[in-house]
Design an enzyme around this catalytic site. Structure first.
Site, short mmCIF file in Angstrom:
data_model
loop_
_atom_site.label_atom_id
_atom_site.label_comp_id
_atom_site.label_asym_id
_atom_site.label_seq_id
_atom_site.Cartn_x
_atom_site.Cartn_y
_atom_site.Cartn_z
N TYR A 183 -5.58 6.95 -8.86
CA TYR A 183 -6.77 6.18 -8.49
C TYR A 183 -8.01 6.71 -9.21
CZ TYR A 183 -4.23 3.71 -4.83
OH TYR A 183 -3.34 2.90 -4.16
N CYS B 83 0.82 -1.21 0.00
CA CYS B 83 0.00 0.00 0.00
C CYS B 83 0.86 1.26 0.00
CB CYS B 83 -0.90 -0.01 1.24
SG CYS B 83 -1.79 1.53 1.53
#
Length: 353
Positions: free
Chosen positions: A193, A62
């Protein structure tokens, strides 16, 4: 649901592409760990910085969690804050400790990070995110506010910094660091994203334009300066680096951010290699886990779950030539020492290995 359950996988289908434009939920647990442990101005519970009291849960896969791993290492907080690392994949419920013996975190004794959230908030309604800091004694989550965690590591945990720790958030540079961080977050960190999780062509086209406008801004800015703000590594560089480290491996193809590869942008590619080769950055990056996370977890955009073999990562170790721009990576400080035993990147998961 407050028990530590592990009965089968729950699909992430529909969890990421939920509409036309992707909007990130930025509501986090706002508690802070500070020098004096005073309650927050909005009534948040106060937590005092203390060696051994907390465990940082941060998956290598992440980018938001990777920031905390890098800053912890740069500042030498390993002895003060232990590190738990979930595996690279998760289902719709939670990150899991599948890399640990028997799939259980050895300090917290839990299989799912979800358990630490439910220990504090039995009906926690949002995603179980990393990074998270957990109070070891109670097993309850303290905060998952990734943006604040690294700032507090730099400013509230100074008593526990190693000798020679760099100034990652110097007071005289904070206004400029904050301004750069705002643009990097909205347009780059979160911008990739917005491209990847867009639910319509129009939303994707808009996100793509915004991303590359900001990438061109960075290319120009970093053509004449070694670091984003000032002449040393700061919080701003950490925040940008974790996105750049993932760009060619996942964002270029998986998220359709494909105008250019990072390796085709001379200033940004040199800058990224410069940081990667600096102790504390590249020695925390696990490319295998990064690819597994994105290509397996995001069922909405890669339903086959096939993880690509490429790209060739050996270029990360090529000479970057950025020294000619001046700058002092650690200012008046020193590089961190070797990676702690047990926290090394798995052999074969880095660049050129």
């Amino acid at each position: 649901m407050s028990q530590d359950t592990d009965s089968g996988d729950i699909s992430t289908q529909g969890a990421y592409v939920t509409g036309a434009e992707f909007n990130r939920d930025t509501n986090y647990i706002e508690d802070r760990i500070t020098r004096d442990g005073a309650p927050g101005s909005n009534g948040e519970q106060g937590w005092r910085a203390a060696a051994g009291r907390y465990r940082l849960i941060a998956a290598r896969a992440c980018p938001w969690a990777s920031r905390t791993v890098i800053v912890r290492r740069l500042l030498g907080l390993e002895d003060a804050i232990s590190l738990g690392q979930p595996g690279p994949t998760h289902d719709a419920r939670s990150w899991t400790f599948d890399l640990d013996p028997d799939g259980v975190d050895p300090v917290l004794g839990i299989r799912r990070l979800q358990s630490a959230y439910f220990r504090r908030f039995p009906d926690y309604p949002r995603g179980i995110t990393v990074p998270a800091i957990v109070d070891v004694a109670s097993g309850a989550v303290v905060t998952n506010n990734f943006s604040q965690i690294t700032l507090d590591f730099a400013t509230e945990w100074t008593e526990f910094h190693r000798p020679g720790a760099p100034q990652l958030y110097p007071e005289y540079l904070r206004p400029e660091i904050d301004a750069v961080n705002r643009r990097v977050f909205t347009e780059i960190n979160n911008g990739v994203y917005r491209c990847g999780f867009a639910g319509s062509q129009e939303a994707y086209d808009s996100a793509y334009t915004r991303l590359w406008t900001a990438m061109d801004w960075l290319e120009e800015r970093l053509s004449s300066r070694r670091y984003l703000v000032g002449d040393t590594i700061t919080e701003a560089d950490v925040r940008l680096f974790t996105t750049l480290a993932r760009f060619d491996a996942v964002y270029h193809g998986h998220f359709k951010c494909n105008r250019q590869k990072l390796s085709e942008m001379p200033a940004l590619w040199g800058y990224a290699r410069d940081l990667f080769q600096t102790p504390g950055f590249g020695d925390t990056v696990d490319f295998v886990q990064i690819k597994q996370h994105y290509y397996i977890v995001h069922e909405d955009i890669n339903p086959t779950g096939i993880v690509p073999q490429g790209p060739d990562l050996s270029g990360w170790l090529e000479a970057h030539g950025r020294d000619s721009l001046g700058g002092r990576p650690f200012g008046d400080g020193t590089p961190p020492g070797p990676v702690r035993p047990g926290e090394e990147v798995t052999a074969g998961h880095g660049a050129g290995s």
